[in-house]
Scaffold this active site. Structure first.
Site, short mmCIF file in Angstrom:
data_model
loop_
_atom_site.label_atom_id
_atom_site.label_comp_id
_atom_site.label_asym_id
_atom_site.label_seq_id
_atom_site.Cartn_x
_atom_site.Cartn_y
_atom_site.Cartn_z
N LYS A 102 23.45 -40.68 13.17
CA LYS A 102 23.35 -42.04 12.60
C LYS A 102 24.26 -42.95 13.42
O LYS A 102 25.23 -42.49 14.02
CB LYS A 102 23.82 -42.03 11.14
CG LYS A 102 23.39 -43.23 10.35
CD LYS A 102 22.02 -43.03 9.74
CE LYS A 102 21.55 -44.23 8.96
NZ LYS A 102 20.32 -43.95 8.21
P1 NAD Z 1 16.49 -53.50 4.41
O1 NAD Z 1 17.52 -54.15 5.25
O2 NAD Z 1 15.07 -53.71 4.76
O3 NAD Z 1 16.67 -53.94 2.88
C1 NAD Z 1 17.86 -53.84 2.18
C2 NAD Z 1 17.71 -54.70 0.94
O4 NAD Z 1 18.84 -54.50 0.10
C3 NAD Z 1 17.63 -56.19 1.21
O5 NAD Z 1 16.58 -56.74 0.45
C4 NAD Z 1 18.95 -56.75 0.66
O6 NAD Z 1 18.79 -58.04 0.11
C5 NAD Z 1 19.19 -55.75 -0.46
N1 NAD Z 1 20.57 -55.73 -0.91
C6 NAD Z 1 21.72 -55.76 -0.20
N2 NAD Z 1 22.77 -55.76 -1.04
C7 NAD Z 1 22.27 -55.73 -2.30
C8 NAD Z 1 22.83 -55.73 -3.59
N3 NAD Z 1 24.14 -55.75 -3.78
N4 NAD Z 1 22.00 -55.70 -4.66
C9 NAD Z 1 20.67 -55.68 -4.50
N5 NAD Z 1 20.08 -55.68 -3.30
C10 NAD Z 1 20.87 -55.70 -2.22
O7 NAD Z 1 16.86 -51.94 4.38
P2 NAD Z 1 15.91 -50.71 4.08
O8 NAD Z 1 15.40 -50.19 5.38
O9 NAD Z 1 14.98 -51.07 2.99
O10 NAD Z 1 16.97 -49.64 3.57
C11 NAD Z 1 17.40 -49.59 2.22
C12 NAD Z 1 18.09 -48.25 1.96
O11 NAD Z 1 17.18 -47.20 2.26
C13 NAD Z 1 19.34 -47.96 2.81
O12 NAD Z 1 20.23 -47.18 2.05
C14 NAD Z 1 18.78 -47.11 3.95
O13 NAD Z 1 19.77 -46.28 4.54
C15 NAD Z 1 17.77 -46.30 3.18
N6 NAD Z 1 16.74 -45.70 4.02
C16 NAD Z 1 15.92 -46.49 4.78
C17 NAD Z 1 14.93 -45.89 5.53
C18 NAD Z 1 13.94 -46.70 6.31
O14 NAD Z 1 12.97 -46.11 6.83
N7 NAD Z 1 14.07 -48.00 6.38
C19 NAD Z 1 14.80 -44.50 5.55
C20 NAD Z 1 15.65 -43.72 4.76
C21 NAD Z 1 16.62 -44.35 4.00
#
Ligand code: NAD
Length: 407
Positions: A102
């Protein structure tokens, strides 16, 4: 407790409870390599700023290191350490031939222009070039990183199989955008079937309206689940009858900057609540899909959900988990629930290397099968050994890692 302390405690607890070889646990509590750099960036106005960046390579017994790159002001060594270890476990649970890694840059990308983000990404790629590669370490998108950013990395490095999560034009896979959210819902459907619960009519609340949260909401709705609450970093929006057109909300949020303004623009009747209210709503399914450690001992008591679907990485502390288990909450752990993203990343890497192009239907059908197989493996260990789903997922991963350990 920070995310790395949280991750270490989780691994040690599972190791002790499931009587895993302590030597294996000790090895997994260390990382193979830490890359830490200071990235100087010439800003558009000619001034210079410096940003700290990391890549942590945790373990590669099962294949190249694999895991996302995050651009966020909270990125720290300990956060990246935790996330890279969870990738090793996750990749073994979903059974893709990758290890765990990561990385990230401690930057708020909202404060940078697009050319600044591109220059910063290309500078980071040059620093990482000797350590990454299609057979060494394959980064992917995470919080605030996109297919376009992956394309810049591929271009700077000179081989598009060095990253996954690229746009279709740059060699990305069909289905990658939906993969993590959809994969989480496939896992949820597998668990609901085991619990003999019909999805139609259940209610859900989702924290985080980014890539993962939106596609999870979309597929939940397509399966008849009523998504009554959604939140972004500013507010929670609540509708007793449930939100219906998630993709319209995504477009309106992109245009207006927030969920609260998006519902106003679309004339959707709903209550605007405060950001953390998403955790105080009575629902069948609560899905954290934003950042880590948002469910703690301070708010676990007020959570009223039958199932927690951990779409974010590490959204819950071990103390919170104890409280929720005592309340009989079923927790579908992150290392299973959000593994759909890396599964389709593997499909992308495979297609790039074999010069294949799968349809979206092929990729998503394969994903559904792979998620349901992992759920079945985890449920079997959980029933056989009286373990929680998290413990069972770790046991499954640790067995696969032990089998791959070099002599
Ligand atoms: P992203 O940047 O697309 O979205 C994150 C969202 O979280 C945004 O809408 C933001 O406004 C919101 N956010 C931030 N702080 C917040 C709060 N305090 N309360 C409510 N919402 C809040 O990111 P993503 O790719 O959707 O990733 C989200 C999670 O999923 C992370 O933990 C990431 O590690 C995990 N994840 C993502 C993937 C992937 O393929 N994108 C894969 C596995 C895990």
């Amino acid at each position: 407790m920070n995310p790395w302390q949280n991750a270490q405690q989780m691994l040690k607890q599972v190791g002790e409870k499931a009587k895993i070889d302590p030597k294996l646990i000790d090895i997994l509590l260390t990382h193979d390599r830490k890359i830490e750099v200071e990235l100087p960036l010439i800003m558009d106005d000619g001034s210079t700023k410096t940003f700290k960046a990391y890549r942590l390579q945790h373990n590669n017994w099962r294949g190249p290191y694999k895991g996302g790159l995050r651009y966020h002001s909270q990125v720290s060594e300990d956060e990246v350490k935790a996330l890279s270890m969870w990738m090793t476990i996750k990749n073994a649970v979903i059974d893709v031939p990758f290890g765990g890694g990561k990385g990230g840059i401690a930057v708020d990308p909202k404060t940078l222009s697009k050319p600044e983000i591109e220059r910063l990404t290309r500078a980071f790629t040059r620093e990482l070039a000797e350590f990454i590669g299609p057979d060494k370490d394959v980064p992917a998108p995470d919080v605030n990183t996109t297919g376009e950013i992956m394309g810049w990395i591929a271009d700077e490095y000179g081989d598009n199989a060095v990253v996954t999560g690229k746009t279709l034009a740059d060699g990305g896979s069909q289905g990658r955008t939906e993969a993590t959210g959809y994969g989480g819902v496939y896992a949820l459907l597998g668990v609901l079937e085991h619990m003999k619960l019909e999805p139609a009519g259940l209610t859900a609340a989702i924290q985080g309206f980014g890539n993962v949260g939106t596609y999870a909401a979309d597929l939940m709705i397509k399966n008849g689940i009523k998504v009554v609450a959604l939140s972004d970093s500013k507010n929670t929006i609540y509708s007793e009858s449930g939100f219906t057109d998630i993709l319209a909300l995504v477009d309106a949020k992109a245009e207006t900057g927030s969920l609260a303004k998006a519902v106003e623009k679309l004339n959707i009747e709903c209550e605007i609540k405060s950001v953390n209210d998403v955790f105080n709503i009575q629902v069948d399914i609560l899905a954290p899909a934003a950042l880590e450690m948002v469910i703690t001992k301070d708010n676990a008591d007020s959570i009223d959900a039958k199932i927690i679907l951990e779409l974010a990485n590490g959204p819950m502390t071990p103390e919170a988990e104890k409280i929720l288990i005592a309340k009989n909450t079923t927790i579908i752990p992150d290392v299973l629930a959000n593994s759909g993203g890396v599964a389709v990343s593997y499909y992308e890497w495979y297609q790039n290397r074999h010069k294949e192009n799968w349809t979206k239907e092929e990729a998503l059908n394969k994903l559904e099968g792979q998620m349901k197989a992992a759920v079945a493996d985890v449920l079997a260990i959980s029933s056989e050994s009286q373990l929680t789903l998290r413990e069972a997922a770790y046991v499954l991963a640790l067995k696969r890692l032990a089998a791959a350990k070099p002599v």
